[in-house]
Write a protein that holds these residues in place. Structure first.
Motif, PDB file in Angstrom:
ATOM      1  N   LEU A  81       0.850   7.993   0.541  1.00  0.00           N
ATOM      2  CA  LEU A  81       1.246   6.474  -0.170  1.00  0.00           C
ATOM      3  C   LEU A  81      -0.119   5.752  -0.228  1.00  0.00           C
ATOM      4  CD1 LEU A  81       3.244   4.325   1.899  1.00  0.00           C
ATOM      5  CD2 LEU A  81       3.951   5.365  -0.367  1.00  0.00           C
ATOM      6  N   LEU A  82      -1.818   6.011   0.439  1.00  0.00           N
ATOM      7  CA  LEU A  82      -2.443   5.856   0.058  1.00  0.00           C
ATOM      8  C   LEU A  82      -3.791   6.734  -1.165  1.00  0.00           C
ATOM      9  CD1 LEU A  82      -4.475   5.201   3.102  1.00  0.00           C
ATOM     10  CD2 LEU A  82      -3.769   3.890   1.445  1.00  0.00           C
ATOM     11  N   HIS A  83      -2.247   7.775  -2.250  1.00  0.00           N
ATOM     12  CA  HIS A  83      -3.002   8.253  -3.357  1.00  0.00           C
ATOM     13  C   HIS A  83      -2.122   7.982  -3.801  1.00  0.00           C
ATOM     14  CE1 HIS A  83      -4.518  11.012   0.814  1.00  0.00           C
ATOM     15  NE2 HIS A  83      -5.698  11.255  -0.076  1.00  0.00           N
ATOM     16  N   ASP A  84      -0.886   7.192  -4.096  1.00  0.00           N
ATOM     17  CA  ASP A  84      -0.263   6.693  -4.752  1.00  0.00           C
ATOM     18  C   ASP A  84      -1.065   5.444  -5.727  1.00  0.00           C
ATOM     19  OD1 ASP A  84       1.375   6.517  -6.749  1.00  0.00           O
ATOM     20  OD2 ASP A  84       3.314   5.976  -5.180  1.00  0.00           O
ATOM     21  N   ARG A  85      -1.586   5.682  -7.177  1.00  0.00           N
ATOM     22  CA  ARG A  85      -2.643   4.772  -8.179  1.00  0.00           C
ATOM     23  C   ARG A  85      -1.336   3.669  -8.402  1.00  0.00           C
ATOM     24  NH1 ARG A  85      -4.447   7.228 -13.438  1.00  0.00           N
ATOM     25  NH2 ARG A  85      -5.630   5.180 -14.099  1.00  0.00           N
ATOM     26  N   LYS A  86      -0.329   3.416  -8.280  1.00  0.00           N
ATOM     27  CA  LYS A  86       1.037   2.693  -8.317  1.00  0.00           C
ATOM     28  C   LYS A  86       0.437   1.583  -7.375  1.00  0.00           C
ATOM     29  CE  LYS A  86       4.400   5.168 -11.314  1.00  0.00           C
ATOM     30  NZ  LYS A  86       5.126   5.703 -10.875  1.00  0.00           N
ATOM     31  N   ILE A  87       0.500   2.326  -5.738  1.00  0.00           N
ATOM     32  CA  ILE A  87       0.559   1.423  -4.513  1.00  0.00           C
ATOM     33  C   ILE A  87      -0.928   0.436  -4.671  1.00  0.00           C
ATOM     34  CG2 ILE A  87       0.311   1.443  -1.912  1.00  0.00           C
ATOM     35  CD1 ILE A  87       2.757   2.218  -3.126  1.00  0.00           C
ATOM     36  N   TRP A  88      -2.222   1.083  -5.241  1.00  0.00           N
ATOM     37  CA  TRP A  88      -3.493   0.208  -5.453  1.00  0.00           C
ATOM     38  C   TRP A  88      -3.181  -0.861  -6.233  1.00  0.00           C
ATOM     39  CZ3 TRP A  88      -6.955   0.852  -1.996  1.00  0.00           C
ATOM     40  CH2 TRP A  88      -7.301   1.691  -1.130  1.00  0.00           C
ATOM     41  N   LEU A  89      -2.118  -0.097  -7.247  1.00  0.00           N
ATOM     42  CA  LEU A  89      -2.388  -1.150  -8.302  1.00  0.00           C
ATOM     43  C   LEU A  89      -0.916  -2.934  -7.786  1.00  0.00           C
ATOM     44  CD1 LEU A  89      -2.306  -2.256 -11.080  1.00  0.00           C
ATOM     45  CD2 LEU A  89      -0.508  -1.161 -11.535  1.00  0.00           C
TER      46      LEU A  89
END
Length: 357
Positions: free
Chosen positions: A230-238
């Motif tokens: 999940l840490l590699h998913d840009r949507k999670i960071w957004l």
């Protein structure tokens, strides 16, 4: 003259002996009071003594001043524990922490055999007692102190004669355990010591977490090296960035620290809920979330305009969307200003340059 001189000596001797007898009797009485309080304290798991009207009379109103002890009294009412806006359970827990910490710290100090050079080496636990009193059991005492609202905590010092006028109330800002300890030390000159808060996790829980972590560590490492987490998913960071922004502008940290309720029940109509409290002395959780939601709308629109709208090639489309975004932002800011004015009474005014007038 000889008989008169002997009579004067006899009167003087009688006076001295009477004074010594009264002083000894008073000291024994004070010692008995302290012993009884220590005995009641030892019977309580938390170290808090439950008082009633009879015990208040015995240890406070019927004793001569100065007393050899101070009492920190917590006024309680079981029927009000369900009212979350009062935070009685939480404040009672903080009060209990101070009591147990004071007893533990001073018991440890007395056990070390340390004593001051001025001879003040008596048990510090006998100089301050933590007590509580229940409204249903002791309404007379509540009336003597003039207590008509909770939460309420008072310090009754050794020289207090009038329970209402000579005792000192702990203010609302001093109801955390550390603040109570500072209050006690400043008023009584006694040392409370560090507050012994229970750990967030027990040793068994920590051990279980450690075992689970060791079991899952190889699988997690494999996912990380493969770039499939999940840490590699840009949507999670957004989403995380939006959440942190909302958390910061909604006053959520204030609500957590102050343990503010989301809403209150209307006193005039118990079936009605109050989400917005008019007055600057208090802010409900729903108020903060409403303002945070409005701020988040403005922030998201600004991000949309600066990162997405600039990629639209049609100028007319850009202008229309820009105008819509500005109108929505103006509406949101206007609602925030209106709520601030309604809540605090302060108005926000625009000031034009003097040359424009």
């Amino acid at each position: 003259m000889g008989i008169s001189g002997k009579l004067n000596h006899l009167i003087l001797l009688t006076t001295v002996l009477t004074t010594l007898f009264v002083a000894t009797l008073s000291a024994d009485w004070d010692s008995d009071l302290v012993s009884d309080l220590l005995n009641l304290q030892s019977q309580s798991k938390s170290g808090i003594i439950r008082l009633n009207d009879q015990l208040v009379s015995r240890f406070l109103t019927s004793t001569k001043t100065p007393r050899p002890y101070s009492i920190l009294l917590f006024f309680d009412a079981q029927q009000l524990h369900d009212k979350t806006e009062l935070n009685l359970k939480e404040i009672r827990a903080e009060f209990s922490l101070v009591a147990s910490s004071f007893i533990a710290n001073n018991a440890a100090a007395d056990g070390d055999g340390d004593s001051d050079s001025d001879g003040d080496s008596s048990d510090s636990r006998g100089k301050l007692f933590f007590c509580d009193i229940e409204f249903k059991e002791s309404q007379s005492t509540f009336a003597q102190f003039g207590v008509n609202a909770l939460p309420h905590i008072r310090l009754i010092g050794p020289d207090a004669v009038s329970l209402k006028d000579d005792s000192i109330r702990i203010e609302q800002s001093e109801r955390m355990a550390e603040s109570m300890a500072e209050f006690i030390e400043s008023r009584t000159k006694l040392t409370v010591g560090p507050i012994h808060r229970p750990p967030f996790l027990s040793k068994k829980q920590l051990g279980l977490i450690a075992v689970i972590t060791l079991i899952w560590l190889p699988f997690v490492a494999k996912k990380i090296f493969a770039g499939d987490t999940l840490l590699h998913d840009r949507k999670i960071w957004l989403l995380g960035a939006v959440f942190i922004y909302f958390f910061s502008v909604s006053g959520a940290m204030h609500n957590i620290i102050r343990k503010m309720p989301m809403f209150l029940a209307d006193r005039n109509d118990p079936d009605k809920l109050i989400f917005f409290y008019q007055g600057s002395e208090m802010q409900l959780g729903a108020e903060g979330f409403a303002v945070g939601f409005l701020y988040t709308i403005v922030g998201l629109l600004l991000a949309f305009l600066t990162h997405l709208l600039v990629r639209v090639k049609n100028v007319m489309t850009q202008r229309v969307i820009m105008i819509i975004a500005m109108l929505i932002s103006l509406w949101a800011v206007n609602k925030v200003v209106y709520l601030d004015n309604w809540k605090t009474g302060y108005g926000i005014h625009g000031f034009w340059p003097t040359s424009w007038n």
